[in-house]
Design an enzyme around this catalytic site. Structure first.
Site, PDB file in Angstrom:
ATOM      1  N   HIS A   1      35.286  43.804  37.286  1.00  0.00           N
ATOM      2  CA  HIS A   1      34.541  42.599  37.172  1.00  0.00           C
ATOM      3  C   HIS A   1      33.040  42.878  37.611  1.00  0.00           C
ATOM      4  CE1 HIS A   1      38.102  40.521  35.974  1.00  0.00           C
ATOM      5  NE2 HIS A   1      37.594  40.519  35.022  1.00  0.00           N
TER       6      HIS A   1
ATOM      7  N   CYS B   1      38.309  35.477  42.100  1.00  0.00           N
ATOM      8  CA  CYS B   1      39.460  34.572  41.590  1.00  0.00           C
ATOM      9  C   CYS B   1      40.133  34.735  41.705  1.00  0.00           C
ATOM     10  CB  CYS B   1      39.661  36.710  40.929  1.00  0.00           C
ATOM     11  SG  CYS B   1      40.309  37.104  41.853  1.00  0.00           S
TER      12      CYS B   1
HETATM   13  C1  CIR Z   1      43.250  42.268  36.354  1.00  0.00           C
HETATM   14  O1  CIR Z   1      44.146  43.143  36.300  1.00  0.00           O
HETATM   15  O2  CIR Z   1      43.278  40.975  35.668  1.00  0.00           O
HETATM   16  C2  CIR Z   1      44.433  41.419  37.759  1.00  0.00           C
HETATM   17  N1  CIR Z   1      45.451  41.598  38.193  1.00  0.00           N
HETATM   18  C3  CIR Z   1      43.209  40.261  38.654  1.00  0.00           C
HETATM   19  C4  CIR Z   1      41.751  40.558  38.123  1.00  0.00           C
HETATM   20  C5  CIR Z   1      40.887  39.696  39.081  1.00  0.00           C
HETATM   21  N2  CIR Z   1      40.221  38.819  38.871  1.00  0.00           N
HETATM   22  C6  CIR Z   1      38.383  39.009  39.175  1.00  0.00           C
HETATM   23  O3  CIR Z   1      38.332  39.473  40.043  1.00  0.00           O
HETATM   24  N3  CIR Z   1      38.050  37.631  39.086  1.00  0.00           N
END
Ligand code: CIR
Length: 260
Positions: free
Chosen positions: A168, A255
């Protein structure tokens, strides 16, 4: 101006956390250690002025501990539900809608064919940077920009689809102040950031660019000493936190909470 937060929504990882999505090859997370790291993260939110709203762990969605991706909140103004770009995460927005509708009677959503993970949305004062990524497409970004413009917030796109090593936008950029960012080297010269002051994370500490400002402090990983020195020299107070188990699943400090 930088938003002050009084509340933070979190969700502890479920026992099947290791079944979530990841692009990194750091091995499976230890769920008990992840739970301990999550508890320390929640305690830090509370220490820095946030009432922590803890949602129950959700085994139906192994990535649901990454609550930030499911909504974007302009504190004191409004909120919008996202449309996550990974199919396995689509259902996460239902619970978030339920929680947020109590605080935000008008709760629009990003709609198909738009996709948007709020991990791609970096707010710095009155400017919001929106990453175009494998999760957030141009239509999702367009819908968000239109919504933000109703609040007088300007948005700028940052295409990270060819930037290696980040899932992201906020995996590679932290808003430290309304006019100052901490960035990975690969994004530091991006034209969208031309009028911002940019600090660069030292080589080898790229994970440090996955931090988050919470009121008067910067939450940052505990194992990036070069970045700690850089930020302290720039006058910031730090809250170093252990994040090893979330890093294994592409997660960072922003996150794990949805702040408002
Ligand atoms: C994903 O791949 O969606 C999750 N394993 C990690 C999401 C992390 N989110 C973020 O950095 N906002």
């Amino acid at each position: 101006m930088f938003s002050r937060f009084s509340q933070a929504i979190v969700r502890a990882p479920a026992r099947n956390f290791a079944d979530g999505l990841t692009t990194v090859d750091l091995g499976p997370p230890d769920v008990d250690l992840a739970l301990a790291q999550h508890a320390a993260y929640c305690a830090a939110l509370a220490r820095h002025g946030c009432t922590v709203i803890a949602l129950p762990a959700d085994g139906a969605h192994p990535d649901s501990t990454f609550v930030e991706d499911t909504a974007l909140i302009l504190p004191g103004q409004g909120a919008i539900i996202t449309r996550p770009g990974a199919d396995s995460r689509a259902g996460e927005v239902l619970a978030m809608r339920e929680v947020l509708s109590a605080c935000f009677p008008e709760l629009p959503a990003i709609t198909s064919p738009g996709t948007l993970d709020a991990g791609d949305v970096c707010e710095a004062g009155h400017t919001v940077f929106i990453g175009i990524s494998r999760r957030t497409n141009h239509e999702g970004a367009r819908q968000l920009a239109e919504w933000l413009s109703r609040y007088g917030v300007e948005s700028r796109l940052v295409d990270i689809r060819h930037t290696p090593g980040i899932l992201h936008l906020k995996s590679g950029v932290v808003a430290l102040d309304a006019d100052r960012l901490l960035c990975i080297e690969a994004l530091a010269n991006h034209e969208a950031f031309a009028d911002m002051r940019v600090l660069r994370v030292p080589a080898g500490e790229e994970y440090a660019a996955n931090g988050v400002r919470v009121n008067d402090v910067i939450f940052v990983a505990d194992d990036v000493p070069g970045t700690h020195a850089l930020l302290r020299a720039a006058g910031y107070t730090l809250e170093p936190l252990a994040m090893s188990e979330f890093a294994k699943m592409d997660g960072g400090l922003s996150c794990l909470s949805l702040r408002f």
